[in-house]
Structure formats: C-alpha cells, structure tokens
Write a protein that holds these residues in place. Sequence first.
Motif, PDB file in Angstrom:
ATOM      1  N   MET A  31      41.808  74.813  48.401  1.00 39.55           N
ATOM      2  CA  MET A  31      41.152  75.006  49.721  1.00 39.55           C
ATOM      3  C   MET A  31      40.474  73.917  50.397  1.00 39.55           C
ATOM      4  N   SER A  32      40.472  73.981  51.592  1.00 40.24           N
ATOM      5  CA  SER A  32      39.892  72.631  52.476  1.00 40.24           C
ATOM      6  C   SER A  32      38.548  72.853  52.843  1.00 40.24           C
ATOM      7  N   LEU A  33      38.106  71.879  53.074  1.00 40.35           N
ATOM      8  CA  LEU A  33      36.453  71.857  53.518  1.00 40.35           C
ATOM      9  C   LEU A  33      36.193  72.651  54.777  1.00 40.35           C
ATOM     10  N   ASP A  34      37.250  73.249  55.299  1.00 38.57           N
ATOM     11  CA  ASP A  34      37.064  73.886  56.614  1.00 38.57           C
ATOM     12  C   ASP A  34      36.351  75.337  56.275  1.00 38.57           C
ATOM     13  N   ARG A  35      36.521  75.846  54.868  1.00 36.17           N
ATOM     14  CA  ARG A  35      36.139  76.972  54.732  1.00 36.17           C
ATOM     15  C   ARG A  35      34.514  77.071  54.878  1.00 36.17           C
ATOM     16  N   PHE A  36      33.881  75.757  54.773  1.00 38.24           N
ATOM     17  CA  PHE A  36      32.434  75.600  54.887  1.00 38.24           C
ATOM     18  C   PHE A  36      32.064  75.751  56.670  1.00 38.24           C
ATOM     19  N   THR A  37      31.348  76.783  56.926  1.00 37.13           N
ATOM     20  CA  THR A  37      31.038  76.947  58.506  1.00 37.13           C
ATOM     21  C   THR A  37      29.786  75.996  58.518  1.00 37.13           C
ATOM     22  N   GLY A  38      29.329  75.781  59.922  1.00 36.52           N
ATOM     23  CA  GLY A  38      28.130  75.094  60.190  1.00 36.52           C
ATOM     24  C   GLY A  38      27.868  73.979  59.704  1.00 36.52           C
ATOM     25  N   GLN A  39      29.197  73.025  59.864  1.00 35.39           N
ATOM     26  CA  GLN A  39      29.143  71.690  59.326  1.00 35.39           C
ATOM     27  C   GLN A  39      28.246  70.818  60.292  1.00 35.39           C
ATOM     28  N   VAL A  40      27.481  69.831  59.971  1.00 40.84           N
ATOM     29  CA  VAL A  40      26.745  68.933  60.758  1.00 40.84           C
ATOM     30  C   VAL A  40      28.096  67.807  61.063  1.00 40.84           C
ATOM     31  N   ARG A  41      28.439  67.434  62.374  1.00 35.98           N
ATOM     32  CA  ARG A  41      29.382  66.773  62.770  1.00 35.98           C
ATOM     33  C   ARG A  41      29.084  65.702  63.892  1.00 35.98           C
ATOM     34  N   SER A  42      27.850  65.355  63.776  1.00 35.67           N
ATOM     35  CA  SER A  42      27.224  64.101  64.621  1.00 35.67           C
ATOM     36  C   SER A  42      26.105  63.477  63.919  1.00 35.67           C
ATOM     37  N   ARG A  43      25.894  62.133  64.405  1.00 32.28           N
ATOM     38  CA  ARG A  43      24.570  61.385  63.975  1.00 32.28           C
ATOM     39  C   ARG A  43      23.317  62.096  64.360  1.00 32.28           C
ATOM     40  N   GLU A  44      23.650  62.669  65.626  1.00 26.87           N
ATOM     41  CA  GLU A  44      22.475  63.045  66.367  1.00 26.87           C
ATOM     42  C   GLU A  44      22.196  64.523  66.066  1.00 26.87           C
ATOM     43  N   GLU A  45      23.257  65.253  65.373  1.00 24.70           N
ATOM     44  CA  GLU A  45      22.747  66.508  64.613  1.00 24.70           C
ATOM     45  C   GLU A  45      22.163  66.338  63.346  1.00 24.70           C
ATOM     46  N   LEU A  46      22.605  65.161  62.571  1.00 21.32           N
ATOM     47  CA  LEU A  46      22.093  64.987  61.522  1.00 21.32           C
ATOM     48  C   LEU A  46      20.569  64.393  61.440  1.00 21.32           C
ATOM     49  N   GLU A  47      20.428  63.598  62.388  1.00 21.67           N
ATOM     50  CA  GLU A  47      19.013  63.324  62.529  1.00 21.67           C
ATOM     51  C   GLU A  47      18.197  64.196  63.113  1.00 21.67           C
ATOM     52  N   ALA A  48      18.387  65.303  64.077  1.00 22.42           N
ATOM     53  CA  ALA A  48      17.716  66.307  64.343  1.00 22.42           C
ATOM     54  C   ALA A  48      17.555  67.194  63.103  1.00 22.42           C
ATOM     55  N   LEU A  49      18.251  67.266  62.137  1.00 21.91           N
ATOM     56  CA  LEU A  49      18.043  68.078  60.800  1.00 21.91           C
ATOM     57  C   LEU A  49      17.054  67.427  59.948  1.00 21.91           C
ATOM     58  N   ILE A  50      17.438  66.071  59.736  1.00 18.55           N
ATOM     59  CA  ILE A  50      16.782  65.442  58.531  1.00 18.55           C
ATOM     60  C   ILE A  50      15.530  64.748  59.080  1.00 18.55           C
ATOM     61  N   GLY A  51      15.427  64.246  60.337  1.00 17.68           N
ATOM     62  CA  GLY A  51      14.394  63.265  61.029  1.00 17.68           C
ATOM     63  C   GLY A  51      14.723  61.865  60.763  1.00 17.68           C
ATOM     64  N   SER A  52      13.998  60.942  61.378  1.00 19.07           N
ATOM     65  CA  SER A  52      14.087  59.505  61.274  1.00 19.07           C
ATOM     66  C   SER A  52      13.481  58.958  60.112  1.00 19.07           C
ATOM     67  N   PRO A  53      14.089  57.664  59.581  1.00 17.21           N
ATOM     68  CA  PRO A  53      13.466  57.024  58.389  1.00 17.21           C
ATOM     69  C   PRO A  53      12.099  56.567  58.844  1.00 17.21           C
ATOM     70  N   SER A  54      11.148  56.364  57.851  1.00 20.05           N
ATOM     71  CA  SER A  54      10.090  55.702  58.141  1.00 20.05           C
ATOM     72  C   SER A  54      10.050  54.484  58.247  1.00 20.05           C
ATOM     73  N   SER A  55       8.993  53.466  58.581  1.00 27.19           N
ATOM     74  CA  SER A  55       9.049  52.088  58.934  1.00 27.19           C
ATOM     75  C   SER A  55       9.364  51.383  57.549  1.00 27.19           C
ATOM     76  N   LEU A  56       8.663  52.018  56.530  1.00 28.52           N
ATOM     77  CA  LEU A  56       8.871  51.535  55.397  1.00 28.52           C
ATOM     78  C   LEU A  56       9.949  51.363  54.641  1.00 28.52           C
ATOM     79  N   ALA A  57      10.974  52.663  54.987  1.00 32.57           N
ATOM     80  CA  ALA A  57      12.117  52.899  54.650  1.00 32.57           C
ATOM     81  C   ALA A  57      13.128  51.911  55.267  1.00 32.57           C
ATOM     82  N   ILE A  58      12.835  51.372  56.435  1.00 35.96           N
ATOM     83  CA  ILE A  58      13.641  50.591  57.132  1.00 35.96           C
ATOM     84  C   ILE A  58      13.374  49.115  56.716  1.00 35.96           C
ATOM     85  N   ARG A  59      12.135  48.936  56.584  1.00 38.00           N
ATOM     86  CA  ARG A  59      11.454  47.407  56.359  1.00 38.00           C
ATOM     87  C   ARG A  59      11.974  47.183  54.762  1.00 38.00           C
TER      88      ARG A  59
END
Length: 211
Positions: free
Chosen positions: A1-29
């Motif tokens: 069975m392929s991954l296509d059986r999973f619906t509602g996949q995240v397919r863009s960086r923009e969608e991912l960031e909207a879902l998870i949020g942005s890293p903190s300054s500490l996480a970046i620095r």
Amino acid sequence: MSLDRFTGQVRSREELEALIGSPSSLAIRKELKALDDHMRRFIAHSPFVVMSTHSAEGRCDASPRGDAPGFVQVVDDRTLLIPDRPGNKRVDSFRNILETGRIGLLLLVPGSGETLRVNGRAALIREEAWLTPLSAQGKRPLLAVAVEIEECFLQCAKAVIRSKLWEPQERPNFQSLPCAAEMLVDQVQMPEFDVAKMQTLLDGAYKHNLY
C-alpha cells in the motif's frame, strides 16, 4: 500500500509552518557553523553516533556507530573523523557518501537528555597518518569518514525525556521480544541456520570481531 492512503497530507512549507508555527530566536541562534568548546566536550564524552546518509537516488540510511567515548575525533572546529570498525560489510553509508558526499550525525551521551546534531559534507579517507591515531585494541581502521561541518547544534532533551531512554526502571520486558537470533532465522530463511547456530554465529562475531 502506498502513502496515498493517508489523506490530508501536508504538501507545502507554508502549510507546515501554519500548522507547527515558526522556530524561536533561541532555536535559530543555537545553530553554529563550527564546533565550540561545549560541543567539543560533548563529543569527547560520546560513545555513540547515528550516521545518516542518502544516495543519489534518494535512498536513505541511518547507521549506528559506537566505541569508547571520544572515538569520534575532533580534528579542528570544522572537521571530524569517524573510524570504521568491523561490521557486516554492507557499507550502505559509504556507498551513499561516495555518491552524494553528504552526511548528518546525531551524537548521544548516556544519561544526557540533550543530543548533538552535525550536518555537512563527507569523504572516505585511508591515509595512514590520519588512521593510525584512530586505532583501537591495537588495530588500525581500514578507513574513516571525514566530516566537514556546515552546521551543528544541541538538540533539546524533550524526545529523550518522553522516551525515558536512560531510566533503568523503564527497560522493556525482553521476554516478549524475540532475540536477534530468532529474528534473523525467520528473516534470512537459510536452512543451514537454526536459532542455536545463529546465536553461536552472533556470539562469535561479538566476541572476536569488534575490532
């Protein structure tokens, strides 16, 4: 069975960031381009590293490497050497490095929740001058992985805390887990090996072929 059986996949960086949020300054620095003294000391205490690579076709591999603490040698702030010890000769990681020259490392220190992540370029080296200092038990490795660091940073302890990895009272019940010999007999399907013979093979390898 392929991954296509999973619906509602995240397919863009923009969608991912909207879902998870942005890293903190500490996480970046906290991401550095070279090792600092803290990272050097962490590496000196680490007996275990997971080496991640990928092939030109995208085939991924994560391979364990372990030895006495500090077996990963710090050459300078941008360079690491990881000695090769005897293994199963599959050399999946090495073939990937030959194809792409890329590597990711995750170093662990027993008892520490934090881990150290290192990403960069890699090459296989075999000059005696570099390999001799990496000898163990009187045996010089046939080759080593040289890592040119592009980014490195400490990973917070949340995953280790959640897993209770270092807590002895949380060890699994091995009575419900088949031993390696049982699993291998079922997987390789080689008539000349029963569980007893496979266990003898493994015991011999672990006793006589570590270095």
